[in-house]
Enzyme design. Structure first.
Site, PDB file in Angstrom:
ATOM      1  N   HIS A  72      -9.433   2.625  -0.249  1.00  0.00           N
ATOM      2  CA  HIS A  72      -8.024   2.359  -0.175  1.00  0.00           C
ATOM      3  C   HIS A  72      -7.570   1.767  -1.508  1.00  0.00           C
ATOM      4  CE1 HIS A  72      -4.126   1.163   0.776  1.00  0.00           C
ATOM      5  NE2 HIS A  72      -4.485   0.253   1.887  1.00  0.00           N
ATOM      6  N   LYS A  92      -8.785   8.817   2.229  1.00  0.00           N
ATOM      7  CA  LYS A  92      -9.376   7.389   2.069  1.00  0.00           C
ATOM      8  C   LYS A  92     -10.845   7.176   2.325  1.00  0.00           C
ATOM      9  CE  LYS A  92      -5.429   4.230   2.031  1.00  0.00           C
ATOM     10  NZ  LYS A  92      -4.185   5.251   2.355  1.00  0.00           N
ATOM     11  N   HIS A  97      -2.011   8.303   5.739  1.00  0.00           N
ATOM     12  CA  HIS A  97      -2.490   7.070   5.122  1.00  0.00           C
ATOM     13  C   HIS A  97      -3.649   6.536   5.693  1.00  0.00           C
ATOM     14  CE1 HIS A  97      -1.548   3.104   3.348  1.00  0.00           C
ATOM     15  NE2 HIS A  97      -1.743   2.687   4.391  1.00  0.00           N
ATOM     16  N   GLU A 150      -0.483   5.978  13.224  1.00  0.00           N
ATOM     17  CA  GLU A 150       0.010   6.749  12.350  1.00  0.00           C
ATOM     18  C   GLU A 150      -0.251   8.199  13.248  1.00  0.00           C
ATOM     19  OE1 GLU A 150      -2.038   6.834   8.658  1.00  0.00           O
ATOM     20  OE2 GLU A 150      -0.592   8.896   7.986  1.00  0.00           O
ATOM     21  N   PHE A 184       1.798  -3.331   4.079  1.00  0.00           N
ATOM     22  CA  PHE A 184       1.701  -4.626   4.648  1.00  0.00           C
ATOM     23  C   PHE A 184       3.227  -4.908   4.269  1.00  0.00           C
ATOM     24  CE2 PHE A 184      -2.712  -7.014   4.311  1.00  0.00           C
ATOM     25  CZ  PHE A 184      -3.254  -6.456   5.240  1.00  0.00           C
ATOM     26  N   CYS A 232       0.753  -1.322  -0.001  1.00  0.00           N
ATOM     27  CA  CYS A 232      -0.155   0.092   0.094  1.00  0.00           C
ATOM     28  C   CYS A 232       0.963   1.284   0.067  1.00  0.00           C
ATOM     29  CB  CYS A 232      -1.071  -0.073   1.183  1.00  0.00           C
ATOM     30  SG  CYS A 232      -1.724  -1.717   1.395  1.00  0.00           S
TER      31      CYS A 232
END
Lengths: 418, 417
Positions: free
Chosen positions: A345, A340, A307, A318, A404, A167
């Site tokens: 996403h 998002k 993110h 985050e 990930f 991502c």
């Protein structure tokens, strides 16, 4: 430190977007400014047996507007989205690719490449045997083919590659592309990503990793970063490409300079395959390194496009990371948005789509909102969450992507003053 | 130029049909050992192609703890093993916080076995039976991520995907990352495990695979008149790249210097190379220029040599164009794919490792199965059948990938300067 000379500075001169919020930067910015959601029930396949049945699809996309029929037939949707976005970006930059094609390259990333083609080919293998697989299947599946098609469609002959960090992919793409320009490997780079993973297996497998929202009865309310009631991410698809250019050359051709791509930081958690480090320490270090590499004072950061995927663990770590990187006092005044919430996403395309929105925020001196943020999770406090679009002075903005595998990438963009 | 940080290679970890570990693999390569053989451990149905260059000596339990070995893909097993071999070879201890060390690995398609098994599970048993590891363990970035977790690497970590050029692009990009100061040490290379029913069928549908079913060891045949395509190989190679001062300070044994990297795109055709080799030559010239040496110092080219009908001549044309006709005729060229097969995203790394070992040891591994040189592939000094001992002033490794990606690196011997 001496300031960088113009030929070591990289500017953004074009934006091309094909996204759940619309096609073209004007449409996308207008939708983002209004806080619209691009989510809905999955229509690209029958998702009735799936746990997650909602997605942010690109609607109204006709590949033949951008690609000739014969070529389009040999491209997976992920490549079609990339080629369309690249075309829009080239047009937006007023870039004419001619004798200098050898100095123009591309880094176009993805999370997973040609999902639909993979599933079809594997189904053919299982049901009809190896000799029935199409000769174009394999080239349509591999992750680098979106970059290959962008190169072929527009005649780019400089360095062309695909960087893959789940991502965070397309932020690494932008960061490495800018470095290629700085080190003299190219003068202009198309950088971004594409993803078309709204397919039966890809969605099923993503859901199996237990990171997706199951709020199937409320598609537009499902992606809710930083909200107390968030329950996972909602998948999106997109193509997003930026034109990066060496500043002196952009000035020489009177290109429309939108913002400066000043800094880039990349780090790794080395912690867990799907969970972020709870303290976001390596995410914070990616931010710090992005600022340092751009010789930027943290106190000039006015906006962060986070993110924030709407997962319970990720959003909180985050915010932790932002506070660590910018300091508690300054972080409290930084306008943070998680777009998002509006476009979902988009995996390998998401960083570039968010970088584009960050760039547009600088242009318009306005911060797009995090929608669906009705009950702020106390674990996400400490920054200025923007819930409706707001005019705001933005000198420097950060855009973050975490993947990930523990990959962290942050880019720092600056307003260009004459 | 004088202030640029320089990058050296201090360790190599390698797994291929030639064996496990730098010593075995290098010895077997220099002995001209063919790795192609019938595939015996896989159900291939009616597939017309049943040969490959498998990494038969690889034992996963020697390198990967049991639970991870069971769940993770073979492509990740290779990477974890190659990383351990490479760091041991370099005598490298990762710093306590790991922040000065990163990793970039090329791969063609990531965890095929995990993805294919889970797809089949979905078809046969339903979408709710897909494993939670289906995505994380099949992602192209899983091998570098898992290595970063194993060794505690917190510098830049990523996968490079440019088909068959990925390993070369990974080494080049890692070099750039060290030069610009974002890391002092980078593990770089590539890994792939694409010997699966789907990819064999997919490649064969493209008519790019050799059909030497009856005499596997005589395929592939780069530059030979009777070449009929490539043989799929598998494995990994990881090189420890280190900033020069960092290596010297810790007393590391330095194999050679990564002096140059160049990349370009054909923008020509999705599967066929540009027959003129024009863009490939451009990548080579860029790598030579980056190294700051004259082209006539390149004494060895480890060629891509994929044994494809259109690919081999266009590559020779590129070498001749990049080095000049006169010097090209004197330049030793070998295609080690003739022995270890086409290891896809790992191939550039395996060949980069061979190029480094050639420079360090003064030995050039051969092209095997080259009995009748194709007149379209003349104009260079082919090293045929047997390894050659010589001193190399500089060497280049070049690769090209599906999609029109070209990449080349230039390595220089380490003189202790």
């Amino acid at each position: 430190m001496t300031p960088r000379p113009l030929n070591a500075r990289v500017v953004i001169t074009g934006i091309g977007l094909v996204s759940p919020l619309g096609i073209g930067k004007a449409e996308v910015w207008e939708a983002a400014r209004q806080g619209r959601s691009g989510a809905g029930p999955v229509t690209l396949f029958d998702a009735s047996a799936h746990g997650a049945q909602i997605a942010f699809e690109v609607t109204g996309f006709d590949p033949l507007t951008f690609i000739d029929k014969r070529a389009a037939r040999r491209m997976d949707r992920s490549s079609q989205l990339a080629v369309a976005a690249a075309g829009l970006a080239i047009e937006d930059a007023g870039l004419v690719i001619g004798a200098d094609a050898e100095r123009i390259g591309a880094v176009i990333s993805t999370g997973n490449g040609g999902n639909a083609t993979y599933e079809e080919a594997h189904h053919t293998l299982l049901t009809r045997g190896p000799e029935r697989i199409s000769p174009v299947a394999l080239p349509m599946i591999i992750c680098n083919m979106a970059a290959g098609h962008v190169s072929m469609t527009y005649g780019l002959q400089g360095p062309v590659s695909c960087i893959l960090t789940a991502c965070a992919s397309s932020l690494h793409a932008i960061g490495e592309a800018a470095d290629m320009i700085r080190r003299g490997a190219a003068d202009v780079m198309l950088a971004g990503g594409s993803e078309a993973a709204v397919t039966p297996y890809a969605m099923g497998a993503l859901d199996a990793s237990r990171a997706m929202s199951h709020r199937n009865d409320d598609p537009t309310g499902a992606s809710r970063p930083f909200d107390l009631n968030r329950d996972g991410f909602v998948l999106g698809e997109a193509g997003a490409v930026l034109v990066l250019e060496r500043m002196d050359l952009a000035l020489a051709r009177n290109a429309p300079i939108i913002a400066e791509m000043s800094g880039y930081g990349a780090t790794s958690d080395a912690h867990h395959i799907t969970e972020p480090h709870p303290e976001g320490s390596e995410q914070a270090r990616a931010m710090t390194r992005a600022l340092a590499s751009g010789q930027i004072d943290a106190s000039t950061v006015d906006h962060v496009n986070a993110h924030a995927t709407s997962t319970v663990a990720g959003d909180a770590s985050e915010v932790h990371g932002i506070i660590t990187a910018l300091g508690g006092d300054h972080a409290a005044s930084v306008a943070v948005s998680a777009t998002k919430s509006m476009h979902g996403h988009c995996l390998g395309a998401t960083g570039a789509l968010e970088a584009a929105l960050t760039t547009l925020a600088i242009t318009h001196q306005m911060v797009p909102p995090t929608i669906n943020l009705t009950d702020l999770d106390p674990a996400c406090e400490g920054v200025d969450h923007v819930r409706t679009a707001r005019a705001h002075r933005i000198r420097t903005a950060l855009c973050s992507g975490f993947g990930f595998g523990g990959h962290n990438a942050v880019i720092a963009l600056e307003a260009v003053t004459a | 130029m004088s202030t640029r940080r320089r990058v050296v290679i201090t360790g190599i970890g390698i797994i291929s049909g030639h064996g496990v570990g730098r010593e075995d693999v290098w010895r077997n390569a220099c002995n001209g050992m063919a790795c192609t053989a019938p595939i015996t451990d896989m159900e291939l149905g009616t597939s017309p192609v049943t040969i490959a260059a498998q990494a038969r000596d690889f034992v996963v339990d020697d390198f990967v703890e049991r639970r991870l070995a069971r769940r993770a893909d073979r492509v990740t097993h290779f990477a974890l093993a190659a990383a351990q071999l490479a760091t041991a070879d370099a005598g490298l201890t990762i710093s306590a916080d790991g922040r000065d060390t990163g990793i970039i690995l090329g791969t063609g398609t990531g965890g095929n076995h995990v993805r294919d098994e889970n797809y089949q599970t979905m078809i046969e048993r339903g979408v709710d039976r897909i494993s939670p590891f289906a995505i994380p363990y099949s992602m192209c970035n899983h091998p570098p991520a898992e290595v970063a977790m194993l060794l505690g690497l917190r510098g830049p970590t990523m996968a490079m995907v440019t088909a068959c050029a990925a390993g070369t692009d990974a080494i080049g990009t890692a070099t750039a990352i060290i030069r610009r100061g974002d890391a002092d040490v980078m593990l770089s290379g590539g890994t792939d495990a694409m010997i699966t029913p789907l990819w064999i069928a997919g490649f064969d549908a493209m008519r790019v695979l050799s059909h030497h079913q009856n005499d596997p060891a005589t395929a592939p045949r780069p530059f030979d008149s009777s070449r009929d395509g490539f043989v799929i190989g598998e494995g990994a190679a990881i090189l420890v790249l280190e900033e020069r001062e960092h290596a010297v300070r810790r007393g590391a044994s330095i194999l050679c210097e990564v002096a140059g990297y160049g990349a370009s795109a054909d923008a020509h055709h999705i599967t066929d190379p540009d027959p003129s080799g024009r863009s490939q030559a451009r990548a080579m010239r860029a790598a030579i220029a980056d190294a700051g040496i004259p082209a006539h110092e390149i004494d060895y080219v480890n060629a891509h040599g994929g044994a494809s009908r259109p690919g081999d001549p266009s590559e020779i044309a590129a070498i001749r164009a990049a080095l000049g006709e006169e010097h090209a005729a004197r330049t030793a060229v070998s295609a080690t794919k003739s022995m270890h097969g086409h290891c896809m995203g790992a191939t550039g790394a395996i060949e980069g490792a061979f190029t480094a070992l050639a420079v360090a040891n003064g030995i050039i591994p051969p092209t095997i199965n080259l009995t009748e040189l194709d007149p379209e592939c003349v104009g260079v000094d082919h090293v045929i059948g047997q390894a050659r001992t010589t001193t190399l002033r500089a060497a280049m490794s070049s690769n090209n990938g599906l999609g029109g990606h070209n990449a080349a690196i230039v390595l220089l011997p380490w003189g202790g300067e």
